[in-house]
Design a protein around this motif. Structure first.
Motif, PDB file in Angstrom:
ATOM      1  N   THR A  18      21.189 -42.223 -70.128  1.00 30.06           N
ATOM      2  CA  THR A  18      21.024 -41.066 -69.260  1.00 30.06           C
ATOM      3  C   THR A  18      19.665 -40.413 -69.431  1.00 30.06           C
ATOM      4  O   THR A  18      19.044 -40.000 -68.456  1.00 30.06           O
ATOM      5  CB  THR A  18      22.146 -40.041 -69.514  1.00 30.06           C
ATOM      6  N   SER A  19      19.155 -40.341 -70.663  1.00 29.62           N
ATOM      7  CA  SER A  19      17.862 -39.683 -70.865  1.00 29.62           C
ATOM      8  C   SER A  19      16.741 -40.434 -70.144  1.00 29.62           C
ATOM      9  O   SER A  19      15.835 -39.820 -69.572  1.00 29.62           O
ATOM     10  CB  SER A  19      17.548 -39.523 -72.348  1.00 29.62           C
ATOM     11  N   LYS A  20      16.784 -41.765 -70.138  1.00 34.22           N
ATOM     12  CA  LYS A  20      15.785 -42.550 -69.412  1.00 34.22           C
ATOM     13  C   LYS A  20      15.900 -42.296 -67.911  1.00 34.22           C
ATOM     14  O   LYS A  20      14.898 -42.129 -67.217  1.00 34.22           O
ATOM     15  CB  LYS A  20      15.940 -44.040 -69.714  1.00 34.22           C
ATOM     16  N   GLU A  21      17.129 -42.274 -67.416  1.00 32.34           N
ATOM     17  CA  GLU A  21      17.364 -42.018 -65.999  1.00 32.34           C
ATOM     18  C   GLU A  21      16.834 -40.640 -65.605  1.00 32.34           C
ATOM     19  O   GLU A  21      16.118 -40.502 -64.604  1.00 32.34           O
ATOM     20  CB  GLU A  21      18.855 -42.114 -65.689  1.00 32.34           C
ATOM     21  N   VAL A  22      17.169 -39.617 -66.382  1.00 35.55           N
ATOM     22  CA  VAL A  22      16.713 -38.255 -66.087  1.00 35.55           C
ATOM     23  C   VAL A  22      15.186 -38.195 -66.106  1.00 35.55           C
ATOM     24  O   VAL A  22      14.564 -37.601 -65.226  1.00 35.55           O
ATOM     25  CB  VAL A  22      17.334 -37.239 -67.067  1.00 35.55           C
ATOM     26  N   PHE A  23      14.577 -38.848 -67.108  1.00 34.81           N
ATOM     27  CA  PHE A  23      13.116 -38.858 -67.182  1.00 34.81           C
ATOM     28  C   PHE A  23      12.515 -39.466 -65.919  1.00 34.81           C
ATOM     29  O   PHE A  23      11.588 -38.899 -65.321  1.00 34.81           O
ATOM     30  CB  PHE A  23      12.629 -39.633 -68.411  1.00 34.81           C
ATOM     31  N   LEU A  24      13.025 -40.615 -65.481  1.00 35.98           N
ATOM     32  CA  LEU A  24      12.470 -41.283 -64.301  1.00 35.98           C
ATOM     33  C   LEU A  24      12.683 -40.460 -63.030  1.00 35.98           C
ATOM     34  O   LEU A  24      11.779 -40.349 -62.201  1.00 35.98           O
ATOM     35  CB  LEU A  24      13.070 -42.681 -64.146  1.00 35.98           C
ATOM     36  N   VAL A  25      13.869 -39.885 -62.889  1.00 41.64           N
ATOM     37  CA  VAL A  25      14.146 -39.060 -61.708  1.00 41.64           C
ATOM     38  C   VAL A  25      13.202 -37.863 -61.679  1.00 41.64           C
ATOM     39  O   VAL A  25      12.604 -37.546 -60.645  1.00 41.64           O
ATOM     40  CB  VAL A  25      15.622 -38.612 -61.675  1.00 41.64           C
ATOM     41  N   PHE A  26      13.040 -37.203 -62.817  1.00 43.97           N
ATOM     42  CA  PHE A  26      12.168 -36.030 -62.848  1.00 43.97           C
ATOM     43  C   PHE A  26      10.694 -36.423 -62.757  1.00 43.97           C
ATOM     44  O   PHE A  26       9.889 -35.673 -62.197  1.00 43.97           O
ATOM     45  CB  PHE A  26      12.451 -35.158 -64.067  1.00 43.97           C
ATOM     46  N   PHE A  27      10.311 -37.594 -63.249  1.00 39.46           N
ATOM     47  CA  PHE A  27       8.938 -38.069 -63.106  1.00 39.46           C
ATOM     48  C   PHE A  27       8.607 -38.274 -61.630  1.00 39.46           C
ATOM     49  O   PHE A  27       7.577 -37.806 -61.133  1.00 39.46           O
ATOM     50  CB  PHE A  27       8.733 -39.369 -63.895  1.00 39.46           C
ATOM     51  N   VAL A  28       9.484 -38.981 -60.931  1.00 46.07           N
ATOM     52  CA  VAL A  28       9.295 -39.211 -59.497  1.00 46.07           C
ATOM     53  C   VAL A  28       9.311 -37.879 -58.755  1.00 46.07           C
ATOM     54  O   VAL A  28       8.488 -37.637 -57.861  1.00 46.07           O
ATOM     55  CB  VAL A  28      10.395 -40.165 -58.972  1.00 46.07           C
ATOM     56  N   SER A  29      10.216 -36.998 -59.145  1.00 45.13           N
ATOM     57  CA  SER A  29      10.307 -35.694 -58.495  1.00 45.13           C
ATOM     58  C   SER A  29       9.081 -34.835 -58.775  1.00 45.13           C
ATOM     59  O   SER A  29       8.683 -34.029 -57.933  1.00 45.13           O
ATOM     60  CB  SER A  29      11.574 -34.964 -58.942  1.00 45.13           C
ATOM     61  N   ALA A  30       8.472 -34.985 -59.945  1.00 40.05           N
ATOM     62  CA  ALA A  30       7.254 -34.238 -60.253  1.00 40.05           C
ATOM     63  C   ALA A  30       6.127 -34.628 -59.296  1.00 40.05           C
ATOM     64  O   ALA A  30       5.344 -33.765 -58.867  1.00 40.05           O
ATOM     65  CB  ALA A  30       6.835 -34.476 -61.704  1.00 40.05           C
ATOM     66  N   ILE A  31       6.062 -35.897 -58.943  1.00 36.08           N
ATOM     67  CA  ILE A  31       5.078 -36.328 -57.948  1.00 36.08           C
ATOM     68  C   ILE A  31       5.412 -35.684 -56.599  1.00 36.08           C
ATOM     69  O   ILE A  31       4.531 -35.176 -55.904  1.00 36.08           O
ATOM     70  CB  ILE A  31       5.033 -37.867 -57.852  1.00 36.08           C
ATOM     71  N   GLY A  32       6.690 -35.681 -56.260  1.00 36.64           N
ATOM     72  CA  GLY A  32       7.138 -35.005 -55.036  1.00 36.64           C
ATOM     73  C   GLY A  32       6.814 -33.519 -55.073  1.00 36.64           C
ATOM     74  O   GLY A  32       6.424 -32.933 -54.059  1.00 36.64           O
ATOM     75  N   LEU A  33       6.954 -32.895 -56.245  1.00 34.15           N
ATOM     76  CA  LEU A  33       6.601 -31.484 -56.387  1.00 34.15           C
ATOM     77  C   LEU A  33       5.112 -31.281 -56.111  1.00 34.15           C
ATOM     78  O   LEU A  33       4.723 -30.319 -55.458  1.00 34.15           O
ATOM     79  CB  LEU A  33       6.957 -30.965 -57.784  1.00 34.15           C
ATOM     80  N   GLY A  34       4.286 -32.199 -56.604  1.00 35.04           N
ATOM     81  CA  GLY A  34       2.853 -32.111 -56.315  1.00 35.04           C
ATOM     82  C   GLY A  34       2.586 -32.122 -54.819  1.00 35.04           C
ATOM     83  O   GLY A  34       1.817 -31.298 -54.312  1.00 35.04           O
ATOM     84  N   PHE A  35       3.239 -33.053 -54.107  1.00 34.21           N
ATOM     85  CA  PHE A  35       3.105 -33.097 -52.643  1.00 34.21           C
ATOM     86  C   PHE A  35       3.578 -31.780 -52.025  1.00 34.21           C
ATOM     87  O   PHE A  35       2.940 -31.227 -51.134  1.00 34.21           O
ATOM     88  CB  PHE A  35       3.924 -34.247 -52.038  1.00 34.21           C
ATOM     89  N   ASN A  36       4.709 -31.301 -52.524  1.00 34.54           N
ATOM     90  CA  ASN A  36       5.302 -30.071 -52.009  1.00 34.54           C
ATOM     91  C   ASN A  36       4.356 -28.888 -52.190  1.00 34.54           C
ATOM     92  O   ASN A  36       4.151 -28.091 -51.268  1.00 34.54           O
ATOM     93  CB  ASN A  36       6.646 -29.831 -52.727  1.00 34.54           C
ATOM     94  N   LEU A  37       3.745 -28.768 -53.368  1.00 31.78           N
ATOM     95  CA  LEU A  37       2.843 -27.644 -53.639  1.00 31.78           C
ATOM     96  C   LEU A  37       1.561 -27.735 -52.800  1.00 31.78           C
ATOM     97  O   LEU A  37       1.050 -26.703 -52.335  1.00 31.78           O
ATOM     98  CB  LEU A  37       2.510 -27.571 -55.122  1.00 31.78           C
ATOM     99  N   ILE A  38       1.053 -28.951 -52.612  1.00 31.43           N
ATOM    100  CA  ILE A  38      -0.125 -29.119 -51.750  1.00 31.43           C
ATOM    101  C   ILE A  38       0.205 -28.678 -50.325  1.00 31.43           C
ATOM    102  O   ILE A  38      -0.573 -27.955 -49.692  1.00 31.43           O
ATOM    103  CB  ILE A  38      -0.621 -30.583 -51.771  1.00 31.43           C
ATOM    104  N   LEU A  39       1.372 -29.087 -49.830  1.00 32.28           N
ATOM    105  CA  LEU A  39       1.787 -28.679 -48.489  1.00 32.28           C
ATOM    106  C   LEU A  39       1.985 -27.169 -48.404  1.00 32.28           C
ATOM    107  O   LEU A  39       1.558 -26.527 -47.434  1.00 32.28           O
ATOM    108  CB  LEU A  39       3.079 -29.409 -48.090  1.00 32.28           C
ATOM    109  N   MET A  40       2.612 -26.580 -49.417  1.00 32.47           N
ATOM    110  CA  MET A  40       2.813 -25.129 -49.433  1.00 32.47           C
ATOM    111  C   MET A  40       1.463 -24.401 -49.405  1.00 32.47           C
ATOM    112  O   MET A  40       1.290 -23.438 -48.661  1.00 32.47           O
ATOM    113  CB  MET A  40       3.627 -24.702 -50.657  1.00 32.47           C
ATOM    114  N   TYR A  41       0.527 -24.850 -50.214  1.00 26.63           N
ATOM    115  CA  TYR A  41      -0.804 -24.246 -50.227  1.00 26.63           C
ATOM    116  C   TYR A  41      -1.440 -24.350 -48.838  1.00 26.63           C
ATOM    117  O   TYR A  41      -2.000 -23.383 -48.325  1.00 26.63           O
ATOM    118  CB  TYR A  41      -1.689 -24.921 -51.277  1.00 26.63           C
ATOM    119  N   TRP A  42      -1.338 -25.521 -48.243  1.00 20.24           N
ATOM    120  CA  TRP A  42      -1.923 -25.732 -46.933  1.00 20.24           C
ATOM    121  C   TRP A  42      -1.299 -24.790 -45.893  1.00 20.24           C
ATOM    122  O   TRP A  42      -2.016 -24.138 -45.134  1.00 20.24           O
ATOM    123  CB  TRP A  42      -1.747 -27.199 -46.522  1.00 20.24           C
ATOM    124  N   PHE A  43       0.028 -24.712 -45.888  1.00 14.13           N
ATOM    125  CA  PHE A  43       0.701 -23.837 -44.921  1.00 14.13           C
ATOM    126  C   PHE A  43       0.388 -22.361 -45.163  1.00 14.13           C
ATOM    127  O   PHE A  43       0.074 -21.625 -44.234  1.00 14.13           O
ATOM    128  CB  PHE A  43       2.221 -24.040 -44.959  1.00 14.13           C
TER     129      PHE A  43
END
Length: 130
Positions: free
Chosen positions: A67-92
């Motif tokens: 489970t810890s590996k799974e959580v790490f990978l999910v949150f790692f991928v989501s952290a990249i998504g968060l980066g996209f999200n924050l760039i879009l928020m800044y732009w808007f």
């Protein structure tokens, strides 16, 4: 197709959680929108991971007992998504001037919709690949 529809439902619930937490923080506590976007994204990702494991990717045996590996990978991928999200928020908000609380919420909703496909495809093709 069933898996995508399940992820869409799980993502819908998670998105509502994200938007509610974001709106609550900016409307009631006047929280800076970047912090509110980050915090709400973490709460939403946690919700999405739990519901996704229970309903969408339940057939995946890749992380049985890891489970810890799974959580790490999910949150790692989501952290990249968060980066996209924050760039879009800044732009808007800062570039396009969507600075009122209502328009920040609209920006959050649009940003979430754009990042949705990144999250689904990265989990399906990388995190939960069989």
């Amino acid at each position: 197709m069933r898996q995508f529809l399940s992820y869409f439902g799980v993502g819908g619930v998670s998105a509502i959680v994200e938007w509610a937490v974001f709106s609550f923080l900016i409307y009631f506590f006047n929280t800076p929108y970047m912090f509110a976007a980050t915090f709400s994204f973490v709460v939403s990702t946690t919700t999405n991971w739990y519901l996704g494991k229970k309903f969408t990717f339940k057939e995946s045996k890749a992380y049985k007992g890891k489970t810890s590996k799974e959580v790490f990978l999910v949150f790692f991928v989501s952290a990249i998504g968060l980066g996209f999200n924050l760039i879009l928020m800044y732009w808007f908000v800062d570039i396009l001037g969507m600075a009122s609380n209502m328009l920040k919420t609209v920006a959050k909703i649009v940003s979430t919709g754009i990042v949705f496909m990144w999250n689904y495809l990265s989990r399906k093709l990388w995190v939960y690949k069989n």
